[in-house]
Design a protein around this motif. Structure first.
Motif, PDB file in Angstrom:
ATOM      1  N   PHE A 153       0.845  -1.197   0.000  1.00  0.00           N
ATOM      2  CA  PHE A 153       0.000   0.000   0.000  1.00  0.00           C
ATOM      3  C   PHE A 153       0.883   1.250   0.000  1.00  0.00           C
ATOM      4  N   ARG A 154       0.700   2.074  -0.994  1.00  0.00           N
ATOM      5  CA  ARG A 154       1.453   3.337  -1.044  1.00  0.00           C
ATOM      6  C   ARG A 154       0.530   4.430  -1.538  1.00  0.00           C
ATOM      7  N   ASN A 155       0.462   5.493  -0.792  1.00  0.00           N
ATOM      8  CA  ASN A 155      -0.393   6.603  -1.190  1.00  0.00           C
ATOM      9  C   ASN A 155       0.336   7.451  -2.233  1.00  0.00           C
ATOM     10  N   GLU A 156       0.507   6.851  -3.426  1.00  0.00           N
ATOM     11  CA  GLU A 156       1.239   7.529  -4.503  1.00  0.00           C
ATOM     12  C   GLU A 156       0.524   8.835  -4.846  1.00  0.00           C
ATOM     13  N   PRO A 157       1.276   9.929  -4.983  1.00  0.00           N
ATOM     14  CA  PRO A 157       0.613  11.213  -5.230  1.00  0.00           C
ATOM     15  C   PRO A 157      -0.073  11.302  -6.599  1.00  0.00           C
ATOM     16  N   GLY A 215      -2.475   3.638 -14.736  1.00  0.00           N
ATOM     17  CA  GLY A 215      -3.085   2.320 -14.567  1.00  0.00           C
ATOM     18  C   GLY A 215      -2.329   1.551 -13.502  1.00  0.00           C
ATOM     19  N   VAL A 216      -2.211   0.240 -13.702  1.00  0.00           N
ATOM     20  CA  VAL A 216      -1.605  -0.582 -12.650  1.00  0.00           C
ATOM     21  C   VAL A 216      -0.085  -0.404 -12.574  1.00  0.00           C
ATOM     22  N   LEU A 217       0.467   0.387 -13.495  1.00  0.00           N
ATOM     23  CA  LEU A 217       1.902   0.662 -13.442  1.00  0.00           C
ATOM     24  C   LEU A 217       2.259   1.400 -12.151  1.00  0.00           C
ATOM     25  N   ARG A 218       1.365   2.229 -11.696  1.00  0.00           N
ATOM     26  CA  ARG A 218       1.580   2.931 -10.423  1.00  0.00           C
ATOM     27  C   ARG A 218       0.274   2.973  -9.648  1.00  0.00           C
ATOM     28  N   GLY A 219       0.068   1.936  -8.861  1.00  0.00           N
ATOM     29  CA  GLY A 219      -1.169   1.862  -8.098  1.00  0.00           C
ATOM     30  C   GLY A 219      -0.939   2.287  -6.656  1.00  0.00           C
ATOM     31  N   ARG A 220      -2.048   2.526  -5.952  1.00  0.00           N
ATOM     32  CA  ARG A 220      -1.937   2.805  -4.510  1.00  0.00           C
ATOM     33  C   ARG A 220      -1.978   1.500  -3.727  1.00  0.00           C
ATOM     34  N   GLN A 221      -2.443   0.459  -4.405  1.00  0.00           N
ATOM     35  CA  GLN A 221      -2.396  -0.889  -3.843  1.00  0.00           C
ATOM     36  C   GLN A 221      -1.867  -1.762  -4.964  1.00  0.00           C
ATOM     37  N   PHE A 222      -0.831  -2.521  -4.704  1.00  0.00           N
ATOM     38  CA  PHE A 222      -0.259  -3.339  -5.773  1.00  0.00           C
ATOM     39  C   PHE A 222       0.395  -4.584  -5.172  1.00  0.00           C
ATOM     40  N   THR A 223       0.764  -5.492  -6.060  1.00  0.00           N
ATOM     41  CA  THR A 223       1.314  -6.767  -5.611  1.00  0.00           C
ATOM     42  C   THR A 223       2.826  -6.766  -5.813  1.00  0.00           C
ATOM     43  N   MET A 224       3.535  -7.072  -4.773  1.00  0.00           N
ATOM     44  CA  MET A 224       4.989  -7.096  -4.907  1.00  0.00           C
ATOM     45  C   MET A 224       5.532  -8.446  -4.467  1.00  0.00           C
ATOM     46  N   LYS A 225       6.502  -8.923  -5.227  1.00  0.00           N
ATOM     47  CA  LYS A 225       7.323 -10.007  -4.689  1.00  0.00           C
ATOM     48  C   LYS A 225       8.443  -9.293  -3.973  1.00  0.00           C
ATOM     49  N   VAL A 284      10.753   2.472 -16.956  1.00  0.00           N
ATOM     50  CA  VAL A 284       9.910   2.062 -15.827  1.00  0.00           C
ATOM     51  C   VAL A 284      10.693   1.031 -15.032  1.00  0.00           C
ATOM     52  N   GLU A 285      10.673   1.169 -13.724  1.00  0.00           N
ATOM     53  CA  GLU A 285      11.381   0.208 -12.881  1.00  0.00           C
ATOM     54  C   GLU A 285      10.535  -1.054 -12.697  1.00  0.00           C
ATOM     55  N   LEU A 286      11.102  -2.177 -13.123  1.00  0.00           N
ATOM     56  CA  LEU A 286      10.423  -3.473 -12.951  1.00  0.00           C
ATOM     57  C   LEU A 286      10.803  -4.109 -11.623  1.00  0.00           C
ATOM     58  N   GLY A 287      12.049  -3.924 -11.263  1.00  0.00           N
ATOM     59  CA  GLY A 287      12.530  -4.560 -10.044  1.00  0.00           C
ATOM     60  C   GLY A 287      13.739  -3.825  -9.511  1.00  0.00           C
ATOM     61  N   HIS A 288      14.058  -4.141  -8.270  1.00  0.00           N
ATOM     62  CA  HIS A 288      15.096  -3.387  -7.570  1.00  0.00           C
ATOM     63  C   HIS A 288      15.785  -4.335  -6.594  1.00  0.00           C
ATOM     64  N   ILE A 289      17.086  -4.405  -6.640  1.00  0.00           N
ATOM     65  CA  ILE A 289      17.804  -5.207  -5.644  1.00  0.00           C
ATOM     66  C   ILE A 289      18.750  -4.285  -4.886  1.00  0.00           C
ATOM     67  N   ILE A 312      10.008  -6.927  -6.788  1.00  0.00           N
ATOM     68  CA  ILE A 312       9.505  -6.957  -8.166  1.00  0.00           C
ATOM     69  C   ILE A 312       8.013  -6.634  -8.119  1.00  0.00           C
ATOM     70  N   GLY A 313       7.564  -5.759  -8.998  1.00  0.00           N
ATOM     71  CA  GLY A 313       6.141  -5.452  -9.069  1.00  0.00           C
ATOM     72  C   GLY A 313       5.451  -6.395 -10.034  1.00  0.00           C
ATOM     73  N   VAL A 314       4.461  -7.128  -9.536  1.00  0.00           N
ATOM     74  CA  VAL A 314       3.787  -8.115 -10.396  1.00  0.00           C
ATOM     75  C   VAL A 314       2.944  -7.421 -11.467  1.00  0.00           C
ATOM     76  N   GLU A 315       2.140  -6.421 -11.070  1.00  0.00           N
ATOM     77  CA  GLU A 315       1.337  -5.711 -12.078  1.00  0.00           C
ATOM     78  C   GLU A 315       2.232  -5.017 -13.094  1.00  0.00           C
ATOM     79  N   ARG A 316       3.394  -4.552 -12.625  1.00  0.00           N
ATOM     80  CA  ARG A 316       4.287  -3.878 -13.577  1.00  0.00           C
ATOM     81  C   ARG A 316       4.758  -4.834 -14.660  1.00  0.00           C
ATOM     82  N   ILE A 317       4.970  -6.096 -14.292  1.00  0.00           N
ATOM     83  CA  ILE A 317       5.363  -7.083 -15.305  1.00  0.00           C
ATOM     84  C   ILE A 317       4.287  -7.167 -16.378  1.00  0.00           C
TER      85      ILE A 317
HETATM   86  P1  ATP Z   1       9.199   3.849  -8.402  1.00  0.00           P
HETATM   87  O1  ATP Z   1      10.483   4.599  -8.459  1.00  0.00           O
HETATM   88  O2  ATP Z   1       8.674   3.458  -9.736  1.00  0.00           O
HETATM   89  O3  ATP Z   1       8.182   4.497  -7.515  1.00  0.00           O
HETATM   90  P2  ATP Z   1      10.162   2.378  -6.178  1.00  0.00           P
HETATM   91  O4  ATP Z   1      11.601   2.695  -6.198  1.00  0.00           O
HETATM   92  O5  ATP Z   1       9.283   3.117  -5.249  1.00  0.00           O
HETATM   93  O6  ATP Z   1       9.565   2.469  -7.662  1.00  0.00           O
HETATM   94  P3  ATP Z   1      10.539  -0.111  -4.799  1.00  0.00           P
HETATM   95  O7  ATP Z   1      10.221   0.492  -3.498  1.00  0.00           O
HETATM   96  O8  ATP Z   1      11.936  -0.503  -5.091  1.00  0.00           O
HETATM   97  O9  ATP Z   1       9.972   0.806  -5.974  1.00  0.00           O
HETATM   98  O10 ATP Z   1       9.547  -1.351  -5.018  1.00  0.00           O
HETATM   99  C1  ATP Z   1       9.911  -2.545  -5.688  1.00  0.00           C
HETATM  100  C2  ATP Z   1       9.081  -2.749  -6.947  1.00  0.00           C
HETATM  101  O11 ATP Z   1       7.678  -2.586  -6.707  1.00  0.00           O
HETATM  102  C3  ATP Z   1       9.380  -1.750  -8.032  1.00  0.00           C
HETATM  103  O12 ATP Z   1      10.511  -2.138  -8.747  1.00  0.00           O
HETATM  104  C4  ATP Z   1       8.116  -1.810  -8.873  1.00  0.00           C
HETATM  105  O13 ATP Z   1       8.178  -2.900  -9.781  1.00  0.00           O
HETATM  106  C5  ATP Z   1       7.042  -2.077  -7.858  1.00  0.00           C
HETATM  107  N1  ATP Z   1       6.309  -0.855  -7.492  1.00  0.00           N
HETATM  108  C6  ATP Z   1       6.721   0.148  -6.704  1.00  0.00           C
HETATM  109  N2  ATP Z   1       5.773   1.074  -6.554  1.00  0.00           N
HETATM  110  C7  ATP Z   1       4.694   0.636  -7.268  1.00  0.00           C
HETATM  111  C8  ATP Z   1       3.376   1.147  -7.497  1.00  0.00           C
HETATM  112  N3  ATP Z   1       2.982   2.275  -6.945  1.00  0.00           N
HETATM  113  N4  ATP Z   1       2.556   0.437  -8.285  1.00  0.00           N
HETATM  114  C9  ATP Z   1       2.934  -0.723  -8.844  1.00  0.00           C
HETATM  115  N5  ATP Z   1       4.154  -1.258  -8.654  1.00  0.00           N
HETATM  116  C10 ATP Z   1       5.035  -0.594  -7.882  1.00  0.00           C
END
Ligand code: ATP
Ligand code: MG
Length: 571
Positions: free
Chosen positions: A136-140, A145-155, A408-413, A445-450
């Motif tokens: 859950f993130r209160n994205e501004p 679409g699901v690329l940046r949701g306020r509720q999303f699925t993450m691995k 677009v960021e798909l994943g982050h390590i 990794i963001g599942v919806e982003r995939i």
């Molecule tokens: P961004 O810079 O795009 O906001 P982030 O750096 O906040 O991403 P992380 O905190 O590293 O992202 O989260 C891990 C992964 O979760 C991201 O690589 C992305 O795939 C996914 N993710 C992050 N924020 C969202 C969101 N609001 N909606 C959908 N997926 C997201």
């Protein structure tokens, strides 16, 4: 699944608030519906794809020895206070109104709490734990679409190690797994390296996809071997050459000459002998940043160099401090202009190191100073990488010109190190019986982003073009002209056979829909193969197969159809 009874609410019109292709197509193809801004319902087709992505993720995580668990989405706010992240997340963090709980935007705190309370010896490490769960993130600005949701699925996974070598290993395992995951999902991606000093970590990499829907700007070499956010990207640019003799300073009258191009033309000098002055605030300190020729100041790099928030100085304030306007500022004698100007810091881009015979502003309107030798004539407080790279410049690893793209960021390590363990007191006993902080890594990794990124990369005017790995169904069976009994019966029989053979099939058995409409929907939904049962071909004992991506059509004898489809599914 039958389209006649399934819930696939396709729509013809592109919704007005959807601007990027994946968002438009996911709505048109009946994959998602918004419940509120940034909050989506995943309809059956979408969820089938998501499950496929999650299965790929699970397989690759399991393959590196990671263990799946499931953490609560609600967590006590005190954990977040311990690490200072209530403040760091600010408005992004969703608070619960009637309890001191938050809805987790990520799970480092919860993992660290678990490790603190239940891992006590080096013998119990390394550990890699992962989950696939709602965040859950209160994205501004949730508008893609699901690329940046306020509720999303993450691995999200987390590694716990007793040694720094152990962390390197856990991190490298993730890097390799992520490459496999995104490749298996049919995504073209590149890896952006970044040091994460400010976050208290020791290294991080982002897996990015090139897309106009992205909000990050990245410089990439032709072969993707170099990729860096423009905030840190560098290129091979020649420095300003030092000339053999430094000529004496000379003030020249330059009436109404302001820009670098105007100065160069007016004085007939090369850009490589011009030092551009840009004045910003770094916190409360005025800073003059010198750049070579028309080089552009990079705000993020300036911020890094100064270690403070930066903003351009107001023209009136500059005039008040120095007695001159922006186009006439320069490094020589600046601090001596007025008592207020003594506060100036003067820094310069690396390309200017050791440069001489430069022209810059004279700190007097309509005058420039020629033959400046930075070492002889000024006191430079430091040389930094301050310029923004430009497309076409040579990659720092020598692999040709750089492109500047959106991503677009798909994943982050991320190597977290001991930041969380230190803040929360998560310690273990090492082999000498000494207490040490647990060394952590975190990986997301963001599942919806995939799914959305896959659609961004794989679509045409007609609709989605699924890769086999993520397609909700491998086959889209279309009965053309259901008024014909022969067609209806043949299609039903094929559907039954495919089901028995465990082939994934979406069956357009709708009786009240025209063939043209069915074909349009099939292209919109984008399953890899369309199996078309029509009267004419049936009369010749054949069934038509259309590959969605190439549009290629083959006609297969009815009795060979099942075997043919099996081979397509397995290929
Ligand atoms: P961004 O810079 O795009 O906001 P982030 O750096 O906040 O991403 P992380 O905190 O590293 O992202 O989260 C891990 C992964 O979760 C991201 O690589 C992305 O795939 C996914 N993710 C992050 N924020 C969202 C969101 N609001 N909606 C959908 N997926 C997201
Ligand atoms: Mg974010």
């Amino acid at each position: 699944m039958r389209l006649s009874s399934g819930f696939v609410p396709t729509v013809k019109e592109t919704p007005a608030d959807a601007v990027i292709p994946s968002h438009q197509l996911m709505i048109r193809a009946g994959m998602i519906r918004a419940l509120a801004a940034g909050i989506y319902t995943y309809l059956p087709l979408c969820y089938r794809s998501m499950k496929k992505a999650m299965e790929i993720i699970r397989e690759e995580m399991d393959a590196i020895g990671a263990q799946e668990l499931h953490l609560p989405a609600l967590s006590p706010i005190e954990l977040w206070e311990e690490t200072g992240r209530v403040k760091a997340f600010g408005d992004i963090l969703f608070h619960v109104k009637n309890r001191p709980l938050v809805l987790a935007p990520t799970h480092e705190e919860v993992i660290c709490w678990l490790a603190k309370n239940h891992v006590s010896s080096y013998k119990e490490m390394p550990q890699i734990w992962y989950q696939i769960q709602t965040k859950f993130r209160n994205e501004p600005r949730p508008r893609s679409g699901v690329l940046r949701g306020r509720q999303f699925t993450m691995k999200d996974s987390y590694s716990l190690d007793a040694t720094w070598e152990g962390l390197d290993k856990s991190y490298d395992l993730h890097a390799a797994a992520y490459k496999k995951i995104f490749s298996r999902c049919g995504l073209k991606f590149f890896v952006v390296g970044a040091s994460s000093g400010a976050m208290g970590g020791t290294g991080s990499q982002e897996f990015m996809m090139e897309s106009n829907a992205g909000e990050d700007v990245i410089a990439v070499s032709a072969d993707n071997s170099y990729a860096a956010n423009v905030e840190v990207a560098t290129s091979r640019m020649a420095p300003a050459l030092r000339e053999a003799v430094s000529a004496p300073l000379k003030e020249v009258h330059t009436p109404d000459i302001k820009t670098i191009d105007q100065v160069a033309a007016f004085l007939k000098i090369d850009h490589a002998r011009l030092a551009k002055s840009v004045v910003w605030w770094a916190g409360e300190t005025p800073v003059l940043a010198l750049l070579l020729g028309n080089d552009e100041l990079n705000e993020a790099k300036l911020m890094t160099a100064m270690g403070a928030e930066v903003r351009p100085i107001e023209p009136e304030k500059l005039l008040q401090l120095t007695g001159a306007d922006g186009g006439s500022i320069g490094p020589v004698g600046l601090r001596e202009r007025t008592p207020a100007s003594a506060a100036f810091k003067i820094i310069a881009d690396n390309r200017l190191k050791g440069a001489n015979n430069l022209t810059s502003g004279a700190n007097r309107n309509d005058y420039h100073l020629m033959n400046i030798d930075l070492e002889r004539d000024c006191r430079i407080d430091g040389y930094f990488d301050l310029r923004t790279i430009q497309p076409g410049e040579e990659s720092p690893n020598g692999t040709g010109p750089l492109r500047v793209v959106k991503g677009v960021e798909l994943g982050h390590i991320f190597k977290l190190g001991t930041k969380y363990a230190d803040a929360m007191g998560a310690k273990f006993l090492d082999e000498h019986g000494k207490e040490q902080p647990i060394i952590m890594g975190s990986y997301g990794i963001g599942v919806e982003r995939i799914i959305a990124c896959h659609i961004e990369q794989n679509h045409d005017e007609q609709g989605i073009i699924w890769d086999k790995a993520l397609a909700p169904f491998m086959f889209h069976l279309i009965a053309v002209g259901t008024k014909s009994k022969a067609v209806a019966e043949a299609a039903e029989a094929i559907y039954a056979q495919m089901g028995a053979a465990r082939l994934e099939v979406l069956f357009d058995d709708r009786g009240d829909v025209s063939p043209g409409f069915k074909f349009k929907d099939a292209d919109l939904l984008g399953m890899p193969y369309q199996v078309i049962v029509g009267e004419k071909n049936l009369a010749q004992g054949k069934v038509e197969i259309k590959e969605r991506r190439s549009g290629e059509r083959t006609f297969v004898p009815k009795e060979e159809l099942l075997e043919h489809l099996r081979q397509l599914a397995e290929a």
